[in-house]
Design a protein around this motif. Sequence first.
Motif, PDB file in Angstrom:
ATOM      1  N   LEU A  11       0.832  -1.205   0.000  1.00  0.00           N
ATOM      2  CA  LEU A  11       0.000   0.000   0.000  1.00  0.00           C
ATOM      3  C   LEU A  11       0.862   1.249   0.000  1.00  0.00           C
ATOM      4  N   ASP A  12       0.407   2.271  -0.692  1.00  0.00           N
ATOM      5  CA  ASP A  12       1.170   3.516  -0.811  1.00  0.00           C
ATOM      6  C   ASP A  12       1.468   4.165   0.538  1.00  0.00           C
ATOM      7  N   PRO A  13       0.506   4.226   1.495  1.00  0.00           N
ATOM      8  CA  PRO A  13       0.820   4.903   2.771  1.00  0.00           C
ATOM      9  C   PRO A  13       1.835   4.140   3.626  1.00  0.00           C
ATOM     10  N   ILE A  14       1.947   2.817   3.436  1.00  0.00           N
ATOM     11  CA  ILE A  14       2.868   2.003   4.242  1.00  0.00           C
ATOM     12  C   ILE A  14       3.680   1.094   3.318  1.00  0.00           C
ATOM     13  N   PRO A  15       4.540   1.664   2.486  1.00  0.00           N
ATOM     14  CA  PRO A  15       5.282   0.834   1.511  1.00  0.00           C
ATOM     15  C   PRO A  15       6.287  -0.105   2.158  1.00  0.00           C
ATOM     16  N   GLU A  16       6.565   0.076   3.449  1.00  0.00           N
ATOM     17  CA  GLU A  16       7.541  -0.798   4.099  1.00  0.00           C
ATOM     18  C   GLU A  16       6.960  -2.156   4.482  1.00  0.00           C
ATOM     19  N   TYR A  17       5.623  -2.289   4.361  1.00  0.00           N
ATOM     20  CA  TYR A  17       4.977  -3.554   4.728  1.00  0.00           C
ATOM     21  C   TYR A  17       4.480  -4.268   3.474  1.00  0.00           C
ATOM     22  N   VAL A  18       4.503  -5.600   3.534  1.00  0.00           N
ATOM     23  CA  VAL A  18       4.038  -6.442   2.432  1.00  0.00           C
ATOM     24  C   VAL A  18       2.921  -7.327   2.978  1.00  0.00           C
ATOM     25  N   TYR A  26      -6.014  -7.018  12.329  1.00  0.00           N
ATOM     26  CA  TYR A  26      -5.773  -5.587  12.081  1.00  0.00           C
ATOM     27  C   TYR A  26      -7.092  -4.889  11.760  1.00  0.00           C
ATOM     28  N   GLN A  27      -8.094  -5.200  12.554  1.00  0.00           N
ATOM     29  CA  GLN A  27      -9.438  -4.688  12.293  1.00  0.00           C
ATOM     30  C   GLN A  27      -9.497  -3.164  12.353  1.00  0.00           C
ATOM     31  N   TRP A  58       9.363 -15.741  -4.548  1.00  0.00           N
ATOM     32  CA  TRP A  58       9.144 -14.331  -4.218  1.00  0.00           C
ATOM     33  C   TRP A  58      10.475 -13.692  -3.854  1.00  0.00           C
ATOM     34  N   PRO A  59      10.777 -12.532  -4.396  1.00  0.00           N
ATOM     35  CA  PRO A  59      12.025 -11.861  -4.003  1.00  0.00           C
ATOM     36  C   PRO A  59      11.956 -11.390  -2.551  1.00  0.00           C
ATOM     37  N   ASP A  60      13.107 -11.110  -1.983  1.00  0.00           N
ATOM     38  CA  ASP A  60      13.155 -10.698  -0.575  1.00  0.00           C
ATOM     39  C   ASP A  60      12.331  -9.437  -0.328  1.00  0.00           C
ATOM     40  N   VAL A  61      12.313  -8.540  -1.310  1.00  0.00           N
ATOM     41  CA  VAL A  61      11.587  -7.290  -1.120  1.00  0.00           C
ATOM     42  C   VAL A  61      10.087  -7.521  -1.000  1.00  0.00           C
ATOM     43  N   LEU A  62       9.590  -8.685  -1.460  1.00  0.00           N
ATOM     44  CA  LEU A  62       8.164  -9.004  -1.374  1.00  0.00           C
ATOM     45  C   LEU A  62       7.879 -10.094  -0.332  1.00  0.00           C
ATOM     46  N   SER A  63       8.812 -10.314   0.566  1.00  0.00           N
ATOM     47  CA  SER A  63       8.553 -11.230   1.673  1.00  0.00           C
ATOM     48  C   SER A  63       7.515 -10.590   2.590  1.00  0.00           C
ATOM     49  N   VAL A  64       6.615 -11.409   3.095  1.00  0.00           N
ATOM     50  CA  VAL A  64       5.539 -10.887   3.945  1.00  0.00           C
ATOM     51  C   VAL A  64       6.124 -10.174   5.151  1.00  0.00           C
ATOM     52  N   LYS A  65       5.672  -8.937   5.349  1.00  0.00           N
ATOM     53  CA  LYS A  65       6.094  -8.134   6.491  1.00  0.00           C
ATOM     54  C   LYS A  65       4.906  -7.322   6.958  1.00  0.00           C
ATOM     55  N   LEU A  66       4.517  -7.567   8.212  1.00  0.00           N
ATOM     56  CA  LEU A  66       3.332  -6.910   8.763  1.00  0.00           C
ATOM     57  C   LEU A  66       3.699  -6.080   9.969  1.00  0.00           C
ATOM     58  N   PRO A  67       2.884  -5.075  10.272  1.00  0.00           N
ATOM     59  CA  PRO A  67       3.151  -4.245  11.468  1.00  0.00           C
ATOM     60  C   PRO A  67       3.065  -5.083  12.736  1.00  0.00           C
ATOM     61  N   GLN A  68       3.896  -4.744  13.686  1.00  0.00           N
ATOM     62  CA  GLN A  68       3.906  -5.451  14.972  1.00  0.00           C
ATOM     63  C   GLN A  68       2.895  -4.813  15.939  1.00  0.00           C
TER      64      GLN A  68
END
Length: 354
Positions: free
Chosen positions: A271-278, A322-323, A344-354
């Motif tokens: 998502l554009d607002p949170i590009p650091e997460y996948v 994440y409701q 999947w490349p490393d840049v697209l590894s699943v990463k979610l907010p903690q």
Amino acid sequence: MCLRGTAAKLSSGSLGDLAGTEMRRRPMQWKRYGTVAVILSVLLGGAYVFWLDSQTAELPAGIVRSNGRIEAERIDVATKLPGRIAEVRVSEGQWVEAGSLVAHMDTAEIDAQLRQAKAAVAQAEQQKLQTEALLNQRLSEQEFAQAEFARAEQLAARGHAPQELVDQRKSALTTADAGVAAARAGIDLATATIASADATVERLQSIRADADLVAPHDGRVQYILAKAGEVVGAGGRVVTLTDLTDIYMTIFLPARDAGLLAIGSEARIVLDPIPEYVIPATVTFVASTAQFTPKSVETADERDQLMFRVKLTIPEDLLKAYQEQAKAGVAGVGYVRTDDTAPWPDVLSVKLPQ
């Protein structure tokens, strides 16, 4: 005096020149600030484009991307019957659970009809009691008429009573039998009347229940379409909910890529607002017809221009976790694999907010 006048003129002229010079400098300074702002905007935009290009450049063969926007299923809470809205109990952005009261319709007229129907039930029940008592009376009369007729027959057989008396007793017995039959029919009629009145009560209770507009599903209130005091028609929408358990991104892919997709295959969303997460997703729909079609599709190049809608659905358990953060309308990029064996490349590894 002349010297003083001359000095005054020189002094005022110098001040005017200084003021004019200062006024000329200010627009130039504002122009410089505007130029700097434009340059910064271009640099930031260029940096963002460069980041996107770098992400695309790192994609291996078998993985494609497309811009999209997060969407969610909407649920309209509408009134079944026309009427006036008495109360709206939710506000925009509020989370509601399935079965919770959202709005309430004015029920004064229905309540009056319901009381009338319940009174009709009570009246029918009383009529049935009266008919049952009448039946007992008619049975007693029938029993007495049978005894009288039997006595008259015995007396007539012995020659102690005229035939006329026998006929009278027989007529009285026939009348008693008819009274019993009528009383029994009256009980059946009263029973049917009670059933009809009960059905009317059930129907009005159902309408009364429909006056309480409840949420059919868990969701967040997105729009309040009608306020208290407004009159709406049958099917009039009062509140719109967003089903946050069914959120997805819609992207469009050319025919050459859409034709290789498999339903159920893995996908990724950034998502554009949170590009650091996948965010992980799943391909749940591929359109069977193209959404963008050129005038003619006679050549292979033209067929490649056909764009097909693809739906990337986010897992329901992830949405529940994440409701509070989940919302529709956010733009981003969707990634899909046209080759399930492509890593999947490393840049697209699943990463979610903690």
